[in-house]
Design a protein around this motif. Structure first.
Motif, PDB file in Angstrom:
ATOM      1  N   LEU A 115       0.826  -1.204   0.000  1.00  0.00           N
ATOM      2  CA  LEU A 115       0.000   0.000   0.000  1.00  0.00           C
ATOM      3  C   LEU A 115       0.862   1.258   0.000  1.00  0.00           C
ATOM      4  CD1 LEU A 115      -2.791  -1.098   2.513  1.00  0.00           C
ATOM      5  CD2 LEU A 115      -2.899  -1.022   0.021  1.00  0.00           C
ATOM      6  N   CYS A 116       1.956   1.234   0.744  1.00  0.00           N
ATOM      7  CA  CYS A 116       2.873   2.385   0.749  1.00  0.00           C
ATOM      8  C   CYS A 116       3.426   2.648  -0.652  1.00  0.00           C
ATOM      9  CB  CYS A 116       4.026   2.146   1.718  1.00  0.00           C
ATOM     10  SG  CYS A 116       3.571   2.195   3.465  1.00  0.00           S
ATOM     11  N   ARG A 117       3.740   1.586  -1.373  1.00  0.00           N
ATOM     12  CA  ARG A 117       4.318   1.745  -2.701  1.00  0.00           C
ATOM     13  C   ARG A 117       3.290   2.178  -3.747  1.00  0.00           C
ATOM     14  NH1 ARG A 117       9.088  -2.738  -3.750  1.00  0.00           N
ATOM     15  NH2 ARG A 117      10.458  -1.993  -2.082  1.00  0.00           N
ATOM     16  N   LEU A 118       2.013   1.960  -3.450  1.00  0.00           N
ATOM     17  CA  LEU A 118       0.972   2.388  -4.374  1.00  0.00           C
ATOM     18  C   LEU A 118       0.597   3.857  -4.169  1.00  0.00           C
ATOM     19  CD1 LEU A 118      -1.380  -0.737  -4.368  1.00  0.00           C
ATOM     20  CD2 LEU A 118       0.137   0.021  -6.215  1.00  0.00           C
ATOM     21  N   LEU A 119       1.014   4.424  -3.032  1.00  0.00           N
ATOM     22  CA  LEU A 119       0.745   5.838  -2.775  1.00  0.00           C
ATOM     23  C   LEU A 119       1.679   6.713  -3.612  1.00  0.00           C
ATOM     24  CD1 LEU A 119       0.440   5.740   1.123  1.00  0.00           C
ATOM     25  CD2 LEU A 119      -1.429   6.004  -0.518  1.00  0.00           C
ATOM     26  N   PRO A 120       1.308   7.959  -3.851  1.00  0.00           N
ATOM     27  CA  PRO A 120       2.230   8.878  -4.531  1.00  0.00           C
ATOM     28  C   PRO A 120       3.544   8.972  -3.746  1.00  0.00           C
ATOM     29  CG  PRO A 120       0.036   9.830  -4.419  1.00  0.00           C
ATOM     30  CD  PRO A 120       0.003   8.589  -3.574  1.00  0.00           C
ATOM     31  N   PRO A 121       4.685   9.011  -4.430  1.00  0.00           N
ATOM     32  CA  PRO A 121       5.975   9.060  -3.734  1.00  0.00           C
ATOM     33  C   PRO A 121       6.054  10.236  -2.765  1.00  0.00           C
ATOM     34  CG  PRO A 121       6.281   8.669  -6.076  1.00  0.00           C
ATOM     35  CD  PRO A 121       4.831   9.001  -5.888  1.00  0.00           C
ATOM     36  N   SER A 122       6.475   9.951  -1.548  1.00  0.00           N
ATOM     37  CA  SER A 122       6.635  10.993  -0.538  1.00  0.00           C
ATOM     38  C   SER A 122       7.554  10.472   0.557  1.00  0.00           C
ATOM     39  CB  SER A 122       5.288  11.383   0.062  1.00  0.00           C
ATOM     40  OG  SER A 122       4.743  10.319   0.822  1.00  0.00           O
ATOM     41  N   ARG A 123       8.076  11.388   1.352  1.00  0.00           N
ATOM     42  CA  ARG A 123       8.934  10.980   2.459  1.00  0.00           C
ATOM     43  C   ARG A 123       8.142  10.178   3.491  1.00  0.00           C
ATOM     44  NH1 ARG A 123      13.983  12.898   4.232  1.00  0.00           N
ATOM     45  NH2 ARG A 123      14.679  11.508   5.896  1.00  0.00           N
ATOM     46  N   ALA A 124       6.860  10.536   3.676  1.00  0.00           N
ATOM     47  CA  ALA A 124       6.031   9.811   4.639  1.00  0.00           C
ATOM     48  C   ALA A 124       5.821   8.357   4.204  1.00  0.00           C
ATOM     49  CB  ALA A 124       4.682  10.514   4.798  1.00  0.00           C
ATOM     50  N   ALA A 125       5.560   8.141   2.908  1.00  0.00           N
ATOM     51  CA  ALA A 125       5.370   6.781   2.408  1.00  0.00           C
ATOM     52  C   ALA A 125       6.659   5.976   2.535  1.00  0.00           C
ATOM     53  CB  ALA A 125       4.907   6.825   0.954  1.00  0.00           C
ATOM     54  N   GLN A 126       7.795   6.607   2.250  1.00  0.00           N
ATOM     55  CA  GLN A 126       9.081   5.930   2.396  1.00  0.00           C
ATOM     56  C   GLN A 126       9.334   5.537   3.847  1.00  0.00           C
ATOM     57  OE1 GLN A 126      11.999   8.654   0.755  1.00  0.00           O
ATOM     58  NE2 GLN A 126      12.000   7.572  -1.210  1.00  0.00           N
ATOM     59  N   SER A 127       9.063   6.462   4.769  1.00  0.00           N
ATOM     60  CA  SER A 127       9.290   6.179   6.187  1.00  0.00           C
ATOM     61  C   SER A 127       8.398   5.046   6.671  1.00  0.00           C
ATOM     62  CB  SER A 127       9.042   7.442   7.019  1.00  0.00           C
ATOM     63  OG  SER A 127       9.951   8.468   6.663  1.00  0.00           O
ATOM     64  N   ALA A 128       7.137   5.054   6.214  1.00  0.00           N
ATOM     65  CA  ALA A 128       6.224   3.976   6.614  1.00  0.00           C
ATOM     66  C   ALA A 128       6.716   2.634   6.096  1.00  0.00           C
ATOM     67  CB  ALA A 128       4.819   4.276   6.091  1.00  0.00           C
ATOM     68  N   GLU A 129       7.198   2.587   4.856  1.00  0.00           N
ATOM     69  CA  GLU A 129       7.722   1.340   4.298  1.00  0.00           C
ATOM     70  C   GLU A 129       8.936   0.855   5.089  1.00  0.00           C
ATOM     71  OE1 GLU A 129       9.810  -0.449   0.238  1.00  0.00           O
ATOM     72  OE2 GLU A 129       8.492   1.308   0.094  1.00  0.00           O
ATOM     73  N   ILE A 130       9.806   1.783   5.440  1.00  0.00           N
ATOM     74  CA  ILE A 130      10.999   1.402   6.206  1.00  0.00           C
ATOM     75  C   ILE A 130      10.607   0.820   7.561  1.00  0.00           C
ATOM     76  CG2 ILE A 130      13.005   2.353   7.426  1.00  0.00           C
ATOM     77  CD1 ILE A 130      13.297   4.314   5.041  1.00  0.00           C
ATOM     78  N   LEU A 131       9.665   1.453   8.244  1.00  0.00           N
ATOM     79  CA  LEU A 131       9.234   0.958   9.553  1.00  0.00           C
ATOM     80  C   LEU A 131       8.603  -0.425   9.439  1.00  0.00           C
ATOM     81  CD1 LEU A 131       7.728   4.237  11.079  1.00  0.00           C
ATOM     82  CD2 LEU A 131       9.838   3.073  11.779  1.00  0.00           C
ATOM     83  N   LEU A 132       7.788  -0.622   8.407  1.00  0.00           N
ATOM     84  CA  LEU A 132       7.169  -1.935   8.209  1.00  0.00           C
ATOM     85  C   LEU A 132       8.224  -2.998   7.888  1.00  0.00           C
ATOM     86  CD1 LEU A 132       4.048  -0.819   6.163  1.00  0.00           C
ATOM     87  CD2 LEU A 132       4.014  -1.849   8.448  1.00  0.00           C
TER      88      LEU A 132
END
Length: 357
Positions: A115-132
């Motif tokens: 789901l993070c990767r399907l969102l528009p690229p952003s620092r928040a999406a990257q951070s969420a992916e890293i935490l997961l």
């Protein structure tokens, strides 16, 4: 002894105690025993050695002369097919652990990454992916180090430090992840090689040569005279994606791109040719779990998805790359907790035993 279709012989005891049964590797019961148990004993002859050597020579030649084309076309042709076949192997070979609450937790975390990767690229999406992603590793540590509190605490601290570094330097995190994913097959091949009756050292030396030695030669600059010097367009974009930001120069970018194209191609050799042929018992075990994808159906699914992806690439490569990155999260991220638990070994055995009790 019976001979498998891959030319391997089977005669090792199964996890259930029945000798010579393919597809029976599981958790070893004895303290300190290897996990999972080695597969059926194999004497595959020279074919794997010749296949890997020839593949490496061809992949290196293409990576030197056309790294961008090799990376893009390889992804379009084999990307989703190797996703399906890798998931089939991992789910079959490590079925004894990838089950129950742990499997559900891992799938939930990876779905969050999708789901993070399907969102528009952003620092928040990257951070969420890293935490997961670090959550996946933490889950593996929890299961693998149960009963060893000091090691578990050390693992949590180490993951915390690494996670903090990844959050501060996300560009480096994703560059390392891209290359690490292509290196991971070495560990799966080392695990497979435990079944070899002879020639294991030579087999591991060959695998280490293409995984470690060839990339080192490319990055050293010793092969620059053979490396295509054609920067611009997609070459620059891909080079930036696979090069640590502090090292990004036109020449260094081409080297890292060549490394990625080479390792990605060999990655496909492992998952599309070698393991399906020389570890058929993993596919058999997967077929028992997911009969809807039995036999050639898994290949058919991978081929159809690959064709659809290739068409999307032809229409809009950037969008196709985004869709692939999201779908590929399942195979790319599940392999890391599996390998971590494989390394932890005996602790994972104890954790599994406690759950069953």
């Amino acid at each position: 002894m019976a001979t498998t279709s891959a030319g391997a012989t089977t005669g090792a005891p199964s996890a259930t105690g029945a000798p010579g049964t393919a597809g029976t590797a599981g958790i070893a019961g004895a303290e300190g025993a290897a996990w999972p148990a080695p597969g059926p004993a194999a004497r595959p002859g020279v074919a794997p050695f010749a296949g890997f050597a020839l593949s490496a020579v061809l992949a290196l030649a293409l990576a030197l002369r056309a790294p961008t084309g090799l990376a893009v076309l390889g992804l379009a042709v084999f990307g989703l097919l190797h996703n399906v076949l890798e998931l089939r192997y991992v789910a079959g070979r490590f079925a004894a652990v990838l089950t129950g609450p742990l499997l559900r937790l891992l799938l939930a975390l990876v779905t969050g990454i999708v789901l993070c990767r399907l969102l528009p690229p952003s620092r928040a999406a990257q951070s969420a992916e890293i935490l997961l992603a670090y959550g996946l590793l933490a889950a593996a540590c929890r299961y693998g180090l149960r009963g060893r509190p000091r090691l578990l605490l050390a693992g949590v601290v180490l993951l915390g430090v690494a996670g903090a570094a990844s959050l501060v330097f996300p560009a480096y995190h994703f560059v390392v992840l891209a290359h690490l994913h292509n290196v991971v097959p070495l560990l799966f091949l080392a695990e497979w090689s435990r079944r070899l009756a002879r020639g294991r050292a030579a087999f591991l030396a060959l695998q280490s040569a293409w995984v470690l030695l060839v990339p080192a030669l490319l990055l050293s600059g010793l092969l620059d005279g053979l490396l295509s010097q054609r920067p611009g367009g997609w070459t620059d974009r891909l080079a930036a994606a696979y090069t640590p930001p502090a090292l990004l120069t036109p020449q260094a970018g081409l080297r890292f791109l060549a490394v990625f194209a080479f390792l990605q191609s060999m990655h496909y050799v492992v998952w599309v040719w070698f393991l399906p042929r020389y570890a058929p018992e993993a596919a058999e075990r997967f077929d028992a779990r997911v009969p809807g994808l039995r036999g050639v159906r898994a290949w058919g699914l991978g081929a159809v998805l690959g064709l659809l992806l290739a068409l999307l690439f032809a229409v809009d490569y950037a969008r196709g790359r985004s869709v692939y990155a999201a779908l590929a999260s399942y195979h790319a991220y599940l392999e890391f907790p599996v390998l971590l638990m494989l390394v932890l070994g005996p602790g994972a055995n104890r954790a599994r035993t406690e759950e069953e009790e």
